[in-house]
Scaffold this active site. Structure first.
Site, PDB file in Angstrom:
ATOM      1  N   CYS A 108     -10.087   0.130   7.837  1.00 15.36           N
ATOM      2  CA  CYS A 108      -9.803   1.522   8.196  1.00 15.36           C
ATOM      3  C   CYS A 108     -10.650   2.480   7.370  1.00 15.36           C
ATOM      4  O   CYS A 108     -11.055   3.537   7.855  1.00 15.36           O
ATOM      5  CB  CYS A 108      -8.323   1.825   7.984  1.00 15.36           C
ATOM      6  SG  CYS A 108      -7.665   1.180   6.450  1.00 15.36           S
ATOM      7  N   GLU A 153       0.825  -1.219   0.000  1.00 14.31           N
ATOM      8  CA  GLU A 153       0.000   0.000   0.000  1.00 14.31           C
ATOM      9  C   GLU A 153       0.859   1.270   0.000  1.00 14.31           C
ATOM     10  O   GLU A 153       0.628   2.189   0.781  1.00 14.31           O
ATOM     11  CB  GLU A 153      -0.897  -0.002   1.252  1.00 14.31           C
ATOM     12  CG  GLU A 153      -1.478  -1.368   1.591  1.00 14.31           C
ATOM     13  CD  GLU A 153      -2.292  -1.417   2.874  1.00 14.31           C
ATOM     14  OE1 GLU A 153      -2.022  -0.610   3.780  1.00 14.31           O
ATOM     15  OE2 GLU A 153      -3.210  -2.250   2.961  1.00 14.31           O
TER      16      GLU A 153
END
Lengths: 651, 651
Positions: free
Chosen positions: A412, A316
């Site tokens: 998240c 990421e």
């Protein structure tokens, strides 16, 4: 202390915008109730969170094993933060009782010394603070603090704030340069900006000092993470950390020496946001210099046209300048939220509007795309090109989902979206002693006090429609007051009117400045030259070569299979083709026009259906195309999607 | 039993080809000595193998910890196999003494019951056969057996063969459907084809039965791997196996039911090669049906134009039909070697030449590209497009190296290359009772016996030059004999001459058939219409849309930065541009012509150097281009490389 821009309280802002108002309404009507069910594991077919259950176990009120990822607690904290913003903006009163109850549960899960983390309390008490690289304790603490500050601001209630302060006090004791202290810092930055928020409402200097310590200590030699990993001998929670790259957590060199955006995109954004805050609070030029350089590196070399960041699906993260693949990218929703946070802070310090061009790109495109119009479907990853058949599991594409998901095992993004959309007002307006700043053209009303007089603002924005923006400023009596309106980069030949008459105005740092207001209503009209247009990418962006993207103002458009058929990559468009704005699609929020034009579909008829490679024998077919805003893709049918369209050259 | 094609012994084949002869020479002169140093950890800056050391420890002749990946033993086995082929082809006599010594070491590392594996002998004896998913015991055993068979064939010495048989006997005892037996099968297929080789020289039926058992038991319900993983509770050696996908090892359904190429490409190729062998040995139509279907799926939907396979950098695997990204792909060298093995076997059974078109693509492009011209630098991963700056570590590109490496911590490819190049003869010629098959146009001589008479073949191939191939067949006296020459798909208007005179001939299953030879020399001349030409991909291959590749016969060409400047993706070529063959580059093997043509370089001058996105303002520059064979890329300078070039449309 330097004075930066201040937010206008959310309770004094009311969003009336057809596009953002719809999302905003979705937060209180759908998202928050849905996410509460999710946190309680009452949604069928959604990945379980164990979130509330974990707190019950930590509070000793339930038996059983604590489950979920090590940072699961943050889902609840971000939910509370979103609830707080809803309460403050007037849409969340009905959640206050539930929130109060769960806040009490959180307090009961806190240990006597202030420590609060369900994983390390229940599962591994002896391992407290031993795995800063992976353990996320400080990250969780940060989200607790942010929730507490927001809830206190919204309700004036101090229960959660007390819990957070008690934990923050412990952290300030435990971490630092003292002999008895741990010389570490968070594996995932977040607490830094939270501590600064806590400092700003408590004025307790130790919080600011602790945030400063975390930033300054990071990446210093000998490297704390290196030592910690050596001691542990490998990863504990995340296998991908086995061969740990210090750049991943921006701990390869001290943050103030960093000049490029490296590593995990969300970590980077949270860290640089905190550094921008510190630069302001401490008037620290070295912090500011790093922030400026990294901001520039991102926006000039490492950002997608949709305001998203993180080119690598693996870890990421940021990769290299101009490495911006469109189909395998990560472009996490949270990272674009982080970019908004970073940009907002940069404008707050510099009072320069330019950062908001990027905030706007991130908001209008990636952040809105992160949530579906039903409020219960989310994108974590935001590609610019999707071929659903290629999104195979257990492969290089495993992170890319061709349709929005109910939830994620690492979740998240959904609550981060909720708190961002619930507090959108902070990105529209800001103020300082001189007056008000209009940073986004999102229809809304705002109220602020100047010299004890209430000034009323009414912003009616047709930015995404005809490009006309109407701002009414009502002053009960004439006071020195200034209105600064951001002039975005895409604004063409901006025409201004004041009280109906054509006018010119002074520009400063990207703002058009208006002052000398009369008592009563003052009208400012802006007419942006806002037409659909093709945009190209820098030649070094290999993945966009020979391609162009269709934009209207900050809004990036895309082609979807439902409107344009399969195999969007076989479509070529002459850059000089006529672009016509068409009827909005009823079921999509905000009444945004579609864009219609002609293109060419290329087929290689020299190659049989059952052949892979063969003779070139091209056949062209003229076709009609329809593009819709990228933020709205995958709200009607699943299928292919494409932002960067191939240019038909040579005509 | 059905009769398939037989190999001609390597000792009876002599490769004289300027291209392949150079690589072949490299094997004995550079690769084998270099890899011996590598196996002994005597090469500076190369990843350590611990290979010889591990055997010493296992043999009890050295103290210390056994190191390296769990399947490290295979590096040595494959090296011995390559040495054996060199001995057999006449280039490896000087390695025989070293090989004999290390073969004795291997024997001393064998346990009393026949078990032989340095990891499970030294590190985890109690875990023998407990982790078939990850442990690679049967995979290692397979390479031991292959080496033993090759060494026996080359030298007639039985020492290694005895070791291998003893281990194979143990395996046949341990695995099977009996109550006392383990009902498992290998996590990485390889032993199946090795056992068939062992059966073919020993005629011991149990080896064939065991290979058959491994294929038949695989993927049956209840799934052995599922159960094993459940029992273990997670991964032991490879974290990426935590969330194990049965497709990864082709164990999701029984192999004979498989119709698409799934999972790890090398595993798949080794398995289907063994299944083709079994189909022949057992006349098993269901095995054959699966092989045909999977072959068709690969070559029609899942293979790169360079004959490489495995689109996913994550888990080195197949993904979906037409998913063929050019820059992030895996395309492992070993997988192309596996594809050659599979294709060779398919032709052996069917006596149909078509499979060799693919074998040839894999060999001429990916396999040769896997090794540099110095013999000590290797590619594991073979992308079709490289931008060195984008090959960032710890990212989605971490598997792609922009330059050949000295070695790898998992080093299956270099010794696999060595054994393949050392035994190249097996891919050129084959025979059956009727006569000889010419499957590849690689200059060489061969000798075979027919009715106790020695027939001599001299193949002089200008395939990659002027497309002319000259085959001389010498018979001491006239005997019934047939020569079958493969007619590749790319052969245009093939012209034939026999003894200097134009002729026609019968074609059967892709072979041109010649018979009725006179005693003495018979000359067959083929003139392939072999010019450089552009090839396109099927429209569903999204990554090749609007692009074309330059090929000459089986040879794929590419652009390199050293010849054409940076940013190769900004180059557009009119498909009708004149292609001129140019002077070969001296330092590159084989005297292959370069190809020169004109193109257009596109620059977007509307976007400043310091901007990422902006106005479209295209500027075209005419440029001269030079392409070289893909197999030769990265032999002069590091830099960008590109196979699929953008088409300039509309002219």
């Amino acid at each position: 202390m330097a004075e930066g821009l201040q937010s206008i309280k959310l309770r004094d802002i009311h969003i009336t915008d057809p596009l953002f108002g719809s999302y905003s309404k979705l937060v209180s009507e759908k998202i928050i109730p849905y996410q509460w069910e999710i946190l309680n594991d009452r949604v069928e077919n959604a990945a379980p969170t164990y979130c509330i259950q974990n707190f019950r176990i930590a509070a000793g009120e339930m038996q059983g094993e604590r489950k979920g990822v090590v940072f699961q607690d943050t889902d609840l904290y971000k939910w509370i933060e979103a609830v707080a913003y809803c309460i403050e903006n007037g849409s969340g009163a009905r959640f206050e009782e539930i929130a109060d109850e769960v806040i009490e549960l959180i307090a009961r899960a806190q240990q006597v010394d202030g420590y609060l983390n369900t994983y390390f309390t229940v599962t591994a008490p002896q391992k407290r603070w031993t795995n800063l690289v992976e353990g996320h304790e400080l990250y969780c603490a940060g989200h607790l603090i942010e929730a507490a500050v927001a809830y206190y601001n919204a309700t004036g209630k101090t229960s959660l704030l007390d819990t957070a302060k008690k934990y923050a006090d412990l952290i300030c004791d435990v971490f630092g340069r003292g002999d008895e202290q741990i010389h570490g810092y968070p594996g995932h930055q977040e607490i830094e900006l939270a501590l600064i928020k806590l400092y700003r409402i408590t004025r307790k200097r130790c919080y600011l000092e602790c945030a400063k310590y975390f930033i300054e200590e990071r990446g210093s030699e000998p490297n704390y993470f290196d030592e910690e990993i050596k001691k542990r001998g490998g990863s504990e929670f995340f296998h991908e950390f086995d061969n740990y790259d210090l750049k991943y957590s921006q701990s390869h060199i001290p943050p103030i020496q960093q000049r490029t955006a490296e590593g995990h995109a969300v970590r980077a954004m949270y860290m640089f946001s905190a550094m921008a805050d510190l630069a302001l609070e401490l008037e620290d030029d070295s912090m500011m210099e790093a922030c400026q350089a990294v901001w520039s590196n991102i926006t000039k070399k490492r950002m997608y046209i949709t305001g998203s960041i993180g080119s690598s699906g693996v870890l990421e993260r940021f990769t290299a300048d101009y490495d911006l693949p469109n189909r395998t990218n990560y472009s996490e929703t949270c990272a674009s939220i982080g970019l908004m946070m970073f940009g907002q802070r940069m404008t707050s310090i510099t009072k320069n509007a330019e950062y908001y061009d990027t905030v706007e790109l991130a908001l209008y495109n990636t952040v809105l795309a992160g949530i579906g119009m039903t409020g219960d479907r989310y994108f974590y990853v935001n590609p610019l090109e999707v071929v659903p058949d290629f999104c195979t599991d257990h492969s290089y594409m495993m992170h890319v989902k061709p349709e929005r998901q109910r939830w994620f095992s690492v979740a998240c993004c959904p609550p981060n979206l909720a708190r961002t959309l619930a507090s959108l007002g902070q990105y529209i307006y800001a103020r300082d002693k001189e007056g008000i700043y209009i940073n986004q053209f999102i229809s809304s009303t705002a109220e602020l006090e100047v010299e004890n007089r209430k000034i009323q603002i009414n912003l009616e924005s047709g930015l995404l429609q005809d490009g006309k923006v109407r701002l009414s400023v009502y002053l009960p009596e004439a006071v020195p007051f200034m209105v600064k309106i951001r002039i975005p980069k895409y604004a063409g030949h901006l025409k201004l009117r004041r009280n109906g008459l054509k006018t010119e105005c002074r520009e400063e740092k990207g703002y058009a400045l208006f002052s000398e207001f009369d008592s009563g209503e003052n009208l400012i009209e802006l007419d942006f030259d806002i037409k659909p247009r093709w945009v190209g990418a820098n030649d070094w962006v290999r993945d966009d070569e020979g391609k162009m993207a269709l934009v209207k103002g900050p809004c990036v458009y895309c082609l979807e299979e439902v409107d344009n058929g399969e195999n969007l990559g076989a479509i070529y468009v002459d850059p000089k083709t006529l672009l016509e704005e068409g009827k909005p699609i009823d079921e999509l929020f905000g009444n945004l026009s579609t864009i219609r034009y002609h293109g060419t579909r290329l087929a290689n008829v020299g190659i049989g259906e059952d052949e892979l490679y063969g003779e070139l024998l091209l056949q062209e077919t003229n076709i009609s195309l329809m593009a819709i805003p990228y933020c709205h893709w995958n709200n009607r049918e699943n299928g292919e999607m494409l932002v960067w369209q191939k240019m038909y050259l040579g005509r």
